[in-house]
Design a protein around this motif. Structure first.
Motif, PDB file in Angstrom:
ATOM      1  N   SER A  42       0.860  -1.186   0.000  1.00  0.00           N
ATOM      2  CA  SER A  42       0.000   0.000   0.000  1.00  0.00           C
ATOM      3  C   SER A  42       0.892   1.230   0.000  1.00  0.00           C
ATOM      4  O   SER A  42       2.104   1.139   0.282  1.00  0.00           O
ATOM      5  CB  SER A  42      -0.911   0.024   1.239  1.00  0.00           C
ATOM      6  OG  SER A  42      -0.161   0.388   2.381  1.00  0.00           O
TER       7      SER A  42
ATOM      8  N   SER B 114       0.935   9.284   5.934  1.00  0.00           N
ATOM      9  CA  SER B 114       1.897   8.172   5.864  1.00  0.00           C
ATOM     10  C   SER B 114       3.333   8.697   5.780  1.00  0.00           C
ATOM     11  O   SER B 114       4.269   8.030   6.241  1.00  0.00           O
ATOM     12  CB  SER B 114       1.581   7.268   4.674  1.00  0.00           C
ATOM     13  OG  SER B 114       1.485   8.015   3.480  1.00  0.00           O
TER      14      SER B 114
ATOM     15  N   ALA C 114       0.951   9.780  -5.410  1.00  0.00           N
ATOM     16  CA  ALA C 114      -0.306   9.049  -5.207  1.00  0.00           C
ATOM     17  C   ALA C 114      -1.422   9.603  -6.099  1.00  0.00           C
ATOM     18  O   ALA C 114      -2.196   8.848  -6.689  1.00  0.00           O
ATOM     19  CB  ALA C 114      -0.724   9.117  -3.741  1.00  0.00           C
ATOM     20  N   HIS C 115      -1.497  10.920  -6.201  1.00  0.00           N
ATOM     21  CA  HIS C 115      -2.590  11.525  -6.976  1.00  0.00           C
ATOM     22  C   HIS C 115      -2.109  12.099  -8.305  1.00  0.00           C
ATOM     23  O   HIS C 115      -2.893  12.692  -9.039  1.00  0.00           O
ATOM     24  CB  HIS C 115      -3.284  12.606  -6.134  1.00  0.00           C
ATOM     25  CG  HIS C 115      -3.819  12.055  -4.850  1.00  0.00           C
ATOM     26  ND1 HIS C 115      -5.050  11.444  -4.765  1.00  0.00           N
ATOM     27  CD2 HIS C 115      -3.258  11.978  -3.618  1.00  0.00           C
ATOM     28  CE1 HIS C 115      -5.233  11.032  -3.517  1.00  0.00           C
ATOM     29  NE2 HIS C 115      -4.160  11.330  -2.808  1.00  0.00           N
TER      30      HIS C 115
ATOM     31  N   THR D 118       0.884   5.460  -5.742  1.00  0.00           N
ATOM     32  CA  THR D 118      -0.007   4.384  -5.317  1.00  0.00           C
ATOM     33  C   THR D 118      -0.695   3.780  -6.537  1.00  0.00           C
ATOM     34  O   THR D 118      -0.757   4.375  -7.604  1.00  0.00           O
ATOM     35  CB  THR D 118      -1.054   4.893  -4.308  1.00  0.00           C
ATOM     36  OG1 THR D 118      -1.782   5.959  -4.904  1.00  0.00           O
ATOM     37  CG2 THR D 118      -0.393   5.389  -3.048  1.00  0.00           C
TER      38      THR D 118
ATOM     39  N   LYS E 170      -5.525   4.188  -6.808  1.00  0.00           N
ATOM     40  CA  LYS E 170      -6.309   5.384  -7.143  1.00  0.00           C
ATOM     41  C   LYS E 170      -6.520   5.411  -8.660  1.00  0.00           C
ATOM     42  O   LYS E 170      -7.288   4.607  -9.173  1.00  0.00           O
ATOM     43  CB  LYS E 170      -5.615   6.621  -6.579  1.00  0.00           C
ATOM     44  CG  LYS E 170      -5.428   6.526  -5.054  1.00  0.00           C
ATOM     45  CD  LYS E 170      -4.837   7.782  -4.482  1.00  0.00           C
ATOM     46  CE  LYS E 170      -4.240   7.606  -3.103  1.00  0.00           C
ATOM     47  NZ  LYS E 170      -5.056   7.019  -2.070  1.00  0.00           N
TER      48      LYS E 170
HETATM   49  N1  PMP Z   1       0.137   9.140  -0.129  1.00  0.00           N
HETATM   50  C1  PMP Z   1      -0.883   9.977  -0.426  1.00  0.00           C
HETATM   51  C2  PMP Z   1      -0.558  11.358  -0.882  1.00  0.00           C
HETATM   52  C3  PMP Z   1      -2.214   9.535  -0.305  1.00  0.00           C
HETATM   53  O1  PMP Z   1      -3.218  10.361  -0.571  1.00  0.00           O
HETATM   54  C4  PMP Z   1      -2.459   8.218   0.112  1.00  0.00           C
HETATM   55  C5  PMP Z   1      -3.869   7.644   0.210  1.00  0.00           C
HETATM   56  N2  PMP Z   1      -4.823   8.418   0.710  1.00  0.00           N
HETATM   57  C6  PMP Z   1      -1.387   7.407   0.441  1.00  0.00           C
HETATM   58  C7  PMP Z   1      -0.107   7.893   0.294  1.00  0.00           C
HETATM   59  C8  PMP Z   1      -1.598   6.016   0.969  1.00  0.00           C
HETATM   60  O2  PMP Z   1      -1.878   5.158  -0.084  1.00  0.00           O
HETATM   61  P1  PMP Z   1      -2.654   3.787   0.159  1.00  0.00           P
HETATM   62  O3  PMP Z   1      -4.098   4.145   0.216  1.00  0.00           O
HETATM   63  O4  PMP Z   1      -2.277   2.955  -1.011  1.00  0.00           O
HETATM   64  O5  PMP Z   1      -2.150   3.243   1.448  1.00  0.00           O
END
Ligand code: PMP
Length: 392
Positions: free
Chosen positions: A108, A136, A208-209, A237, A240
């Motif tokens: 994740s 995180s 991630a985004h 990630t 998404k």
């Molecule tokens: N980094 C960012 C910027 C996120 O928005 C997210 C998820 N909300 C994550 C990491 C964590 O990713 P995952 O949901 O795969 O654990």
């Protein structure tokens, strides 16, 4: 023992009083444009399935085939026996997609950030982090034992001030989201790269985004700005825009070899199931083959932003598919969300601690597959209710 449970109850009661108690709703068809909650059909403006591929036939058939060939589990950590040929192939595909020497899959994004940061820095090192980076990253930084400096959101003068303070530390790690998850604005990567060169730091970005949405064929925001080669650590990630689950880190082979040996959240956990890894492989293909999705999501988001900004909503500095509507108070934000729910629109309220105090908001996220008619209708409803509630 009784007092233990009573204490928990009291804590929850406090949350409830502050309108911060959280419950999960059951969402049928959560990855689609229209979902169903308690029998009510709602336009889904809260999904991170930005490209609309979580239900793509190529992803589904890849997953089904993998289950049939390989079963349902990796059954062990990757470094023990949980490593099918498929997994190595997909990491090569990810590296090719990101134009790097190598890549590594984590289970994740949360685990990736915690694992990467704790592997790379520790006591005697310093992390310089944007104030609104994802939780995180914050958790990884805390766990690492390194010194932490947080610069004002996207404030490059403040980043430089921090870098001057960071002088003398053994390793300096600058870390930032590329597209900020709750504000939808973009990190000024070219300036950050300049500063990291000037102060001889290492740069890690969290795409991630940004992955799947920005850059050529969805390579990410670093690609969009043309700075990928100057970013040492790029993570992103897969749950998404890519419509699967898990995360990757991409970079030089030596970095990936190091993380495979040192990142505890990679080493001490069972590998992702084959179905997920196979769907990642298909998603990398779909993102590139169907790059109209990327153009559509950005065009639709920019139309929604313009319409909402015109009537006076505070959208912070969103420049992406993530559009915050700042309300402020928790209760008022919940009310806005509830009223939209009543007219069949799902726009989830985001409250502290996910965002700073008094900065509660609705977070809209646009999908490439939202129809223009649905978005036009939703924008009208948002304006109407926003006016009724005195938000605009
Ligand atoms: N980094 C960012 C910027 C996120 O928005 C997210 C998820 N909300 C994550 C990491 C964590 O990713 P995952 O949901 O795969 O654990």
């Amino acid at each position: 023992m009784k007092s233990f449970y009573t204490n928990l109850e009291n804590e929850l009661h406090k949350l409830d009083e502050q309108h911060l108690f959280r419950e999960m709703k059951i969402v049928q068809g959560a990855s689609t444009e229209w979902v169903e909650i308690k029998g009510k059909r709602l336009l889904n403006l809260s999904s991170n399935n930005y490209l609309g591929i979580a239900n793509h036939p190529m992803l589904k058939s890849a997953a089904i085939q993998a289950i049939q060939q390989l079963g349902c589990s990796a059954t062990a950590a990757r470094l023990i026996v949980g490593n099918y040929e498929l997994y190595d192939q997909v990491e090569r595909d990810l590296a090719r997609f990101k134009n790097t020497e190598a890549a590594l899959i984590f289970n994740s994004g949360y685990m990736a950030n915690v694992g990467i940061i704790t592997a790379l820095v520790g006591k005697g090192d310093i992390i310089v982090s944007d104030k609104i980076n994802h939780a995180s990253i914050i958790d990884g930084a805390r766990l690492s034992g390194a010194e932490i400096l947080r610069y004002k959101h996207k404030d490059m003068v403040d980043l430089e001030r921090c870098m001057q303070k960071a002088e003398g530390y053994r390793r300096k790690l600058i870390v930032t989201d590329s597209v900020f998850s709750m504000d939808g604005d973009l990190a000024p990567l070219p300036v950050i790269v300049e500063l990291k060169e000037k102060y001889k730091a290492v740069l890690m970005i969290d795409e991630a985004h940004g992955s799947g949405v920005f850059g050529e064929n969805g390579r990410g925001l670093a690609d969009f700005y043309g700075v990928s080669d100057q970013v040492e650590i790029i993570m992103g990630t897969l749950g998404k825009a890519l419509g699967c689950s898990g995360a990757y880190v991409a970079g030089r082979k030596v970095l990936i070899d190091y993380l495979r040996n040192k990142a505890r959240s990679f080493i001490f956990t069972t590998g992702l199931p084959p179905a997920v890894v196979a769907s990642i492989q298909a998603a990398i293909q779909v993102v590139q083959l169907e790059n109209w999705r990327q153009k559509d999501v950005l065009a639709k988001a920019s139309w929604v932003r313009e319409e909402l900004a015109k009537v006076g909503f505070n959208l912070l500095n969103s420049e992406s598919q993530i559009i915050p509507i700042l309300v402020g108070g928790n209760e008022a934000t919940l009310e806005f969300s509830r009223r939209l729910f009543d007219v069949n629109i799902l726009a989830v309220a985001i409250r502290p601690p996910t965002v700073p105090p008094n900065a509660a908001r609705l977070r809209l996220s646009i999908m490439a597959t939202h129809s223009k008619e649905d978005l036009t209708w939703a924008v009208e409803q948002i304006k109407l209710i926003g006016r009724e509630l005195g938000i605009i």
